[in-house]
Design an enzyme around this catalytic site. Structure first.
Site, PDB file in Angstrom:
ATOM      1  N   GLU A  22       0.878  -1.163   0.000  1.00 14.35           N
ATOM      2  CA  GLU A  22       0.000   0.000   0.000  1.00 14.35           C
ATOM      3  C   GLU A  22       0.921   1.220   0.000  1.00 14.35           C
ATOM      4  O   GLU A  22       1.851   1.285   0.811  1.00 14.35           O
ATOM      5  CB  GLU A  22      -0.873   0.017   1.262  1.00 14.35           C
ATOM      6  N   ARG A  50       5.900 -12.719   9.286  1.00  9.94           N
ATOM      7  CA  ARG A  50       6.629 -11.497   8.965  1.00  9.94           C
ATOM      8  C   ARG A  50       7.926 -11.444   9.761  1.00  9.94           C
ATOM      9  O   ARG A  50       8.069 -12.122  10.779  1.00  9.94           O
ATOM     10  CB  ARG A  50       5.773 -10.266   9.242  1.00  9.94           C
ATOM     11  N   LYS A  78       5.254   0.289  10.333  1.00 12.15           N
ATOM     12  CA  LYS A  78       5.145   1.608   9.708  1.00 12.15           C
ATOM     13  C   LYS A  78       4.725   2.661  10.709  1.00 12.15           C
ATOM     14  O   LYS A  78       5.242   3.770  10.718  1.00 12.15           O
ATOM     15  CB  LYS A  78       4.113   1.550   8.577  1.00 12.15           C
TER      16      LYS A  78
END
Length: 558
Positions: A34, A258, A268
């Site tokens: 994204e 992850r 983020k």
RNA sequence: UGGCGAAUCGUCCAAUGGCAGGACAUCGGUCUCUGGAUCCGAUAAUCGGGGUUCGACUCCCUGUUCGCCAGCCA
């Protein structure tokens, strides 16, 4: 690519089986960020996996921007992300934007409505939550669940045409409000957002939700294996539901754990906080685990790739020791980085018996690990700089360096013996004096005598002062997010993560190199030229230290 | 407390019913004109309890722990 996988991971095994069974003849993957922030080393794991698998199976990998939420996204990130992927060494087959599929998604949503599998719901966000139930209590059907196909089609069209206010209506899939899987309780497909999109402008005021959009994007591109992280595991039934009900190409979602890295954060949201609140100097601060930060720091893309290969791929949540990453960096740089001599904390060394006007040039091995790098000439004169730490007036046991009366080697040059020091009125050493043995030219004594210490040096007349930024781990706590004592993660920031040293003496030839150039300052570590450099003032980043068993022996010095 | 998923050296990853192995880290040694690199060696693990089997990290049952899900985020 140079990476070699020691063993097959579970994803490659699935693909092996799909090839063997004839399910797929070509493998297609994708990396779908994204565009709402900068890429970090966690993304690198996903990038290496997706692009790596495509390459290994002679397939294709797309880069796709998952831009379904104009509120959070910006074109600024698109360029940065493309840049980072390219720098990491990968080429995408085709570039896509989820927003390019908005028309098709709208059409497929209408299909679902026509099949009686989606409806327009007028519940407010609060009521929606109340109707959803909880983890342990089933939800209740929305009062709008049984609208006719015609009414739903009409309402959905009017949603698209901008007739309704944000939050007033949504399009929902009609699945099962009592499902123990929360995302199957009539999930939202579209929401109303009267916001311009960075690519479609004002064309749309309804935007698809992730679950509806992502599987369609994958399917449309013919993605055979849609590889994502573990938190989407619970969404997989919904992913499959949409593809099945729409009867379109069935991409298969596969989830892996992850990356977590010790002594840093990889989220983020928290990286953004570090940037926005000024704890670091931007997304590309060399202390950041972002791709741009690592690049600026001097970490080679190949080191990141080999790190991603060595950590493996599994479904278990884990935290990789950052020492493993540091190892990957050193391993790569040791093989590739040209050597140079630079003195970080200089003190003058004067050779009393060396002629004032003489300059000799010695052969300097550019990289002992790479014979093809050859040699270059390095100038030597009466006045040099050496590392202040390489001299002690009263040296402890096992200190192999310079001290009064001691003989050491000046790398590639001569054996010298310290004759004394000159101090200022405060007792600080301002100059070290020595004599050289002319018979030891090149660094070896004809009588075979040995010295234990070899020091790096620069000629005072052939060096210039530069700024060097010494970086250390960003946090001083293994898991900064572990706030058992209730403190914010920023309180675990390492105050010594950046220390700036000025007036380091660097060999003149370094002026010929551009920002991004990475070399080893012998005995000190790997350094890269920072973009802040100007012709007047060069700035170097310490990428990583050398392993230092002397420092380890004596605990943390300085 | 509903559902989904995961548990192997300090850390990360293997072993897919047949000798628990590799890497990092740590410790020791070798070598060295970088106290780097190299090379050699050592330490070190199957979450607990049952069961199936000649044999279980692997299969079954059970328990425990950890992660994810109740955004009109992705």
């Amino acid at each position: 690519m140079e990476e070699t996988n020691i063993s097959r991971d579970f994803i490659r095994e699935i693909i092996d089986a799909d090839i063997a069974s004839g399910k797929h003849s070509e493998i297609v993957t994708r990396f779908p960020p994204e565009p709402n922030g900068y890429l970090h080393i966690g993304h690198a794991k996903s990038i290496c996996t997706n692009f790596g698998i495509a390459a290994e199976f002679a397939g294709r990998c797309n880069l796709r921007f998952d831009d379904t939420n104009p509120v959070k996204e910006d074109i600024e990130y698109v360029e940065a992300i493309e840049n980072d992927v390219k720098w990491l060494g990968f080429k995408w087959d085709t570039l896509h934007f989820a927003s390019d599929y908005f028309d098709r998604m709208y059409m497929l949503a209408e299909q679902l409505i026509s099949k009686g599998l989606a409806y327009v719901c007028d519940l407010s966000p609060e009521d929606t939550r109340a109707y959803r139930g909880t983890l342990t209590k089933p939800g209740r059907n929305s009062p709008f669940r049984n609208r006719s196909v015609e009414e739903n089609l009409e309402l959905f069209r009017r949603m698209k045409d901008g007739e309704f206010a944000e939050g007033s209506r949504t399009l929902r899939a009609k699945i099962d409000m009592t499902s123990p899987t929360m995302c199957l309780r009539d999930p939202h497909m579209y929401r109303i957002l009267h916001k311009d999109h960075h690519r479609t402008g004002s064309k749309w005021c309804i935007y698809p939700m992730y679950d509806f959009a992502h599987c369609l994007e994958d399917s449309t591109e013919g993605i055979t294996h849609s590889i994502c992280t573990l938190e989407f595991e619970v969404n997989r039934p919904l992913y499959n539901w949409y593809l099945e009900k729409l009867d379109i190409f069935r991409s298969r979602q596969i989830e892996f754990a992850r990356l977590n890295l010790s002594y840093t954060v990889l989220s983020k949201r928290f990286l953004r906080k570090l940037v926005e609140e000024g704890f670091v100097n931007g997304w590309d601060d060399p202390r950041m685990p972002t791709i741009s930060g690592l690049r600026r720091r001097g970490v080679p893309a190949a080191a990141i790739r080999s790190f991603c290969s060595i950590i493996g791929l599994a479904k278990r949540n884990s935290t990789v020791d950052i020492a493993l990453f540091e190892h990957s960096i050193r391993e790569k740089l040791n093989k590739t980085a040209p050597r140079a001599m630079s003195v970080l904390n200089p003190v003058k060394l004067v050779i009393e018996n060396y002629p004032e006007d003489r300059t000799e040039h010695f052969d300097y091995v550019v990289n002992p690990e790479d014979e093809s790098a050859g040699t270059r000439a390095t100038p030597f004169t009466k006045e040099l700089y050496i590392e202040r730490d390489d001299f002690m007036e009263d040296p402890p046991r096992k200190f192999f360096r310079m001290g009064p009366g001691r003989e050491v080697r000046l790398r590639y040059a001569y054996l010298v013996t310290c004759t004394g020091v000159i101090k200022d009125e405060d007792g600080n050493i301002t100059e070290i004096r020595c004599t050289y043995d002319p018979d030891t030219k090149g660094g070896n004594a004809p009588d075979g005598r040995r010295v234990k210490g070899t020091l790096h040096w620069v000629s005072a007349a052939h060096s210039f002062p530069a700024e060097v930024r010494l970086y250390d781990r960003l946090f001083n706590k293994e898991n900064p997010m572990d706030n058992e004592d209730g403190v914010d993660f920023t309180s675990h920031l390492n105050p010594g993560s950046l220390s700036t040293v000025t007036n380091c003496m660097v060999e003149d030839h370094m002026k010929n190199n551009e920002p991004g150039y990475v070399c080893q300052f012998e005995r000190k570590g790997y350094f890269s030229i920072d973009p802040d450099s100007t012709p007047e003032k060069m700035v170097f980043n310490r990428t990583i230290t050398l392993r230092d068993s002397w420092k380890k022996l004596h605990g943390k010095k300085k």
